[in-house]
Design a protein around this motif. Sequence first.
Motif, PDB file in Angstrom:
ATOM      1  N   ALA A 196      14.781 -21.439 -19.099  1.00  0.00           N
ATOM      2  CA  ALA A 196      15.305 -20.491 -18.121  1.00  0.00           C
ATOM      3  C   ALA A 196      15.127 -19.060 -18.610  1.00  0.00           C
ATOM      4  O   ALA A 196      14.777 -18.164 -17.834  1.00  0.00           O
ATOM      5  CB  ALA A 196      16.781 -20.782 -17.841  1.00  0.00           C
ATOM      6  N   LEU A 197      15.361 -18.850 -19.891  1.00  0.00           N
ATOM      7  CA  LEU A 197      15.212 -17.511 -20.456  1.00  0.00           C
ATOM      8  C   LEU A 197      13.772 -17.020 -20.300  1.00  0.00           C
ATOM      9  O   LEU A 197      13.528 -15.870 -19.921  1.00  0.00           O
ATOM     10  CB  LEU A 197      15.614 -17.531 -21.936  1.00  0.00           C
ATOM     11  N   ARG A 198      12.808 -17.911 -20.555  1.00  0.00           N
ATOM     12  CA  ARG A 198      11.411 -17.519 -20.394  1.00  0.00           C
ATOM     13  C   ARG A 198      11.095 -17.186 -18.931  1.00  0.00           C
ATOM     14  O   ARG A 198      10.385 -16.217 -18.646  1.00  0.00           O
ATOM     15  CB  ARG A 198      10.499 -18.640 -20.890  1.00  0.00           C
ATOM     16  N   LEU A 199      11.625 -17.980 -18.010  1.00  0.00           N
ATOM     17  CA  LEU A 199      11.396 -17.709 -16.595  1.00  0.00           C
ATOM     18  C   LEU A 199      12.002 -16.369 -16.174  1.00  0.00           C
ATOM     19  O   LEU A 199      11.397 -15.583 -15.440  1.00  0.00           O
ATOM     20  CB  LEU A 199      11.986 -18.833 -15.739  1.00  0.00           C
ATOM     21  N   LEU A 200      13.209 -16.127 -16.652  1.00  0.00           N
ATOM     22  CA  LEU A 200      13.907 -14.913 -16.260  1.00  0.00           C
ATOM     23  C   LEU A 200      13.217 -13.661 -16.794  1.00  0.00           C
ATOM     24  O   LEU A 200      13.274 -12.592 -16.182  1.00  0.00           O
ATOM     25  CB  LEU A 200      15.356 -14.972 -16.748  1.00  0.00           C
ATOM     26  N   ARG A 201      12.587 -13.801 -17.938  1.00  0.00           N
ATOM     27  CA  ARG A 201      11.924 -12.647 -18.546  1.00  0.00           C
ATOM     28  C   ARG A 201      10.479 -12.473 -18.070  1.00  0.00           C
ATOM     29  O   ARG A 201       9.839 -11.475 -18.384  1.00  0.00           O
ATOM     30  CB  ARG A 201      11.956 -12.797 -20.072  1.00  0.00           C
ATOM     31  N   ALA A 202       9.964 -13.441 -17.326  1.00  0.00           N
ATOM     32  CA  ALA A 202       8.566 -13.392 -16.915  1.00  0.00           C
ATOM     33  C   ALA A 202       8.328 -12.262 -15.914  1.00  0.00           C
ATOM     34  O   ALA A 202       9.160 -11.982 -15.054  1.00  0.00           O
ATOM     35  CB  ALA A 202       8.148 -14.724 -16.313  1.00  0.00           C
ATOM     36  N   GLU A 203       7.181 -11.628 -16.037  1.00  0.00           N
ATOM     37  CA  GLU A 203       6.801 -10.553 -15.121  1.00  0.00           C
ATOM     38  C   GLU A 203       6.755 -11.079 -13.689  1.00  0.00           C
ATOM     39  O   GLU A 203       6.153 -12.116 -13.402  1.00  0.00           O
ATOM     40  CB  GLU A 203       5.412 -10.011 -15.499  1.00  0.00           C
ATOM     41  N   GLY A 204       7.401 -10.409 -12.765  1.00  0.00           N
ATOM     42  CA  GLY A 204       7.340 -10.786 -11.359  1.00  0.00           C
ATOM     43  C   GLY A 204       8.220 -11.967 -10.991  1.00  0.00           C
ATOM     44  O   GLY A 204       8.199 -12.422  -9.855  1.00  0.00           O
ATOM     45  N   GLU A 205       9.015 -12.487 -11.934  1.00  0.00           N
ATOM     46  CA  GLU A 205       9.902 -13.610 -11.612  1.00  0.00           C
ATOM     47  C   GLU A 205      11.266 -13.074 -11.162  1.00  0.00           C
ATOM     48  O   GLU A 205      11.337 -12.030 -10.525  1.00  0.00           O
ATOM     49  CB  GLU A 205      10.023 -14.541 -12.831  1.00  0.00           C
ATOM     50  N   ILE A 206      12.326 -13.779 -11.502  1.00  0.00           N
ATOM     51  CA  ILE A 206      13.661 -13.403 -11.040  1.00  0.00           C
ATOM     52  C   ILE A 206      14.060 -12.051 -11.626  1.00  0.00           C
ATOM     53  O   ILE A 206      13.951 -11.835 -12.828  1.00  0.00           O
ATOM     54  CB  ILE A 206      14.680 -14.472 -11.459  1.00  0.00           C
TER      55      ILE A 206
ATOM     56  N   ARG B 134      23.507  -7.045  -7.522  1.00  0.00           N
ATOM     57  CA  ARG B 134      22.493  -7.216  -8.550  1.00  0.00           C
ATOM     58  C   ARG B 134      22.996  -8.265  -9.538  1.00  0.00           C
ATOM     59  O   ARG B 134      24.205  -8.466  -9.657  1.00  0.00           O
ATOM     60  CB  ARG B 134      22.231  -5.895  -9.265  1.00  0.00           C
ATOM     61  N   LEU B 135      22.088  -8.919 -10.214  1.00  0.00           N
ATOM     62  CA  LEU B 135      22.482  -9.991 -11.125  1.00  0.00           C
ATOM     63  C   LEU B 135      22.190  -9.634 -12.577  1.00  0.00           C
ATOM     64  O   LEU B 135      21.117  -9.121 -12.902  1.00  0.00           O
ATOM     65  CB  LEU B 135      21.761 -11.296 -10.776  1.00  0.00           C
ATOM     66  N   LEU B 136      23.156  -9.911 -13.430  1.00  0.00           N
ATOM     67  CA  LEU B 136      22.985  -9.918 -14.874  1.00  0.00           C
ATOM     68  C   LEU B 136      23.074 -11.369 -15.309  1.00  0.00           C
ATOM     69  O   LEU B 136      24.126 -11.993 -15.200  1.00  0.00           O
ATOM     70  CB  LEU B 136      24.082  -9.095 -15.557  1.00  0.00           C
ATOM     71  N   TRP B 137      21.968 -11.942 -15.758  1.00  0.00           N
ATOM     72  CA  TRP B 137      21.926 -13.360 -16.114  1.00  0.00           C
ATOM     73  C   TRP B 137      22.461 -13.538 -17.528  1.00  0.00           C
ATOM     74  O   TRP B 137      21.968 -12.910 -18.469  1.00  0.00           O
ATOM     75  CB  TRP B 137      20.505 -13.882 -16.017  1.00  0.00           C
ATOM     76  N   VAL B 138      23.455 -14.405 -17.686  1.00  0.00           N
ATOM     77  CA  VAL B 138      24.081 -14.649 -18.988  1.00  0.00           C
ATOM     78  C   VAL B 138      23.870 -16.113 -19.355  1.00  0.00           C
ATOM     79  O   VAL B 138      24.285 -17.007 -18.612  1.00  0.00           O
ATOM     80  CB  VAL B 138      25.584 -14.318 -18.958  1.00  0.00           C
ATOM     81  N   LEU B 139      23.201 -16.360 -20.484  1.00  0.00           N
ATOM     82  CA  LEU B 139      22.904 -17.724 -20.927  1.00  0.00           C
ATOM     83  C   LEU B 139      23.786 -18.064 -22.119  1.00  0.00           C
ATOM     84  O   LEU B 139      23.596 -17.534 -23.218  1.00  0.00           O
ATOM     85  CB  LEU B 139      21.425 -17.856 -21.311  1.00  0.00           C
ATOM     86  N   PRO B 140      24.784 -18.963 -21.928  1.00  0.00           N
ATOM     87  CA  PRO B 140      25.764 -19.199 -22.991  1.00  0.00           C
ATOM     88  C   PRO B 140      25.379 -20.265 -24.019  1.00  0.00           C
ATOM     89  O   PRO B 140      25.976 -20.305 -25.093  1.00  0.00           O
ATOM     90  CB  PRO B 140      27.006 -19.638 -22.210  1.00  0.00           C
ATOM     91  N   PHE B 141      24.432 -21.157 -23.692  1.00  0.00           N
ATOM     92  CA  PHE B 141      24.207 -22.326 -24.541  1.00  0.00           C
ATOM     93  C   PHE B 141      22.806 -22.312 -25.150  1.00  0.00           C
ATOM     94  O   PHE B 141      21.841 -21.868 -24.525  1.00  0.00           O
ATOM     95  CB  PHE B 141      24.381 -23.618 -23.734  1.00  0.00           C
ATOM     96  N   ASP B 142      22.718 -22.838 -26.364  1.00  0.00           N
ATOM     97  CA  ASP B 142      21.433 -22.986 -27.049  1.00  0.00           C
ATOM     98  C   ASP B 142      20.913 -24.386 -26.769  1.00  0.00           C
ATOM     99  O   ASP B 142      21.266 -25.348 -27.437  1.00  0.00           O
ATOM    100  CB  ASP B 142      21.597 -22.761 -28.555  1.00  0.00           C
ATOM    101  N   ARG B 143      20.083 -24.528 -25.780  1.00  0.00           N
ATOM    102  CA  ARG B 143      19.515 -25.818 -25.418  1.00  0.00           C
ATOM    103  C   ARG B 143      18.113 -25.587 -24.853  1.00  0.00           C
ATOM    104  O   ARG B 143      17.760 -24.484 -24.450  1.00  0.00           O
ATOM    105  CB  ARG B 143      20.397 -26.552 -24.407  1.00  0.00           C
ATOM    106  N   LYS B 144      17.329 -26.649 -24.838  1.00  0.00           N
ATOM    107  CA  LYS B 144      15.926 -26.513 -24.470  1.00  0.00           C
ATOM    108  C   LYS B 144      15.758 -25.947 -23.070  1.00  0.00           C
ATOM    109  O   LYS B 144      14.951 -25.038 -22.832  1.00  0.00           O
ATOM    110  CB  LYS B 144      15.227 -27.866 -24.579  1.00  0.00           C
ATOM    111  N   ASP B 145      16.514 -26.493 -22.101  1.00  0.00           N
ATOM    112  CA  ASP B 145      16.291 -26.014 -20.736  1.00  0.00           C
ATOM    113  C   ASP B 145      16.833 -24.607 -20.532  1.00  0.00           C
ATOM    114  O   ASP B 145      16.357 -23.873 -19.674  1.00  0.00           O
ATOM    115  CB  ASP B 145      16.830 -27.008 -19.699  1.00  0.00           C
TER     116      ASP B 145
END
Length: 448
Positions: free
Chosen positions: A74-84, A59-70
């Motif tokens: 990625a954070l929005r994609l990861l949190r989207a219903e039915g996405e990753i 299982r994956l725990l996604w960790v985003l270390p940097f404050d940048r636009k992309d």
Amino acid sequence: MSVTDGQSSGRETARPPATSAVGEAVEDRALPLLALVYGSLSLEQPLQRLAEASQGVCRLLWVLPFDRKDSRSALRLLRAEGEIRGDVVNASALSPAEAADAVHEYHPDGIACFIDETIAWTADVAQRLGLPFHSPEAADRLTDKLQQRLALTQHGLRTPAFWDADALTDDDALADVGRSAGYPVVLKPRRGTSSQDTEAIASESDLRAAVAARVPGRMLVESFIPDPTVPCTGRGSAPYVSVEVLVSAGTASVLGVTGRTPLAEPFRETGQYFPADTTAEAAEAFAEAATAAAEALGITTGVLHVEVKCTDLGPVVIEVNGRPGGGSTGDFMKRAHGIDLITLAMRVALGERIAYESLPLPSEVLFRLDIQPDARLRRITAIDGLDEVLRIPGVEQVTPDLSVGDAFSWRKGTFSRVAVVTGAAPDHDSAQRIRTEVLSTIKIEGTE
């Protein structure tokens, strides 16, 4: 092919099958949890690719270390219903200590990352969590070319002469470069990938000017690594290779040796052949140099991408990267040997002990051609022949990159390409003929 696993007496550990497509699977809590540090949508493997590589493994725990636009995208994609699938830790506003505390709440069994710029951050967090990864010291050697050169030299490995550009601030220091290396020399960033901002410096006056304009702490100066007087690779190949190395619990296994096509000026990569067009003896020497370099840098776990050049005095390590190789390396390994390098890296990050005793040579030659414009161009005005290339026997895919109207700069290194052409040939001579036909078919025009 022979694979050993400390848990299974010579056979790979059995794995639960993936139950359905990415985004639809019922989460299997029996699988271990991997903290996957994800730094950039533009530089990383696609989110779906990483999720697919984890199927049946973790299982994956996604960790985003940097404050940048992309990363926010990625954070929005990861949190989207039915996405990753998987929880997300947004560590962009956290110190490494705070990030480690936040990740610890999920009790991960391992941690991994797949781009150079996240290696040092991940090493810091991994050490705080007591998870297997590169040590902070090894991470520094993997991501700072000056520290890497120092470590290789201290362990008796051949390297080019090298200088910290910050130390070349007086006449005596500059004169030492000329006496020790002659000109031209190579100026490159201490941290960076794909030959970006790497250039040849032709004279002491040019070096003086380049050093005066440098950003402190950023640049390294090296002598050229001489070409061998007797070729070590076949016609149409450059005199260097890349070696994919797995290190698991301190044991190194060589997964493959990939050949390269000649560089475009100043140091842009133009393609790969797998396997390399070289003798078994030369391939063994390349492999030994790569594994010795891993040991010198203190690497005890992970999948590495090591570039090695042959010279009359023996192999010289160009660079060690602390993650799986880019370009088509992963595709080559999967097609030739059924090895998914991302999945393999995830498995060793979770503590599996894996060793490959031998891997057979594939029955075909796989190739990738990076089509590079002339270094003098500044804007692309015409690209012709891409459709025709698809009709060349052996070519399987053409992926456009730069387009007509785009600005161009050689400073982007290998990323300055117009297109990527991939395919397969029955042997190296055939692969070379295909390369010649591809290059004669594609025409690039631009303004200087």
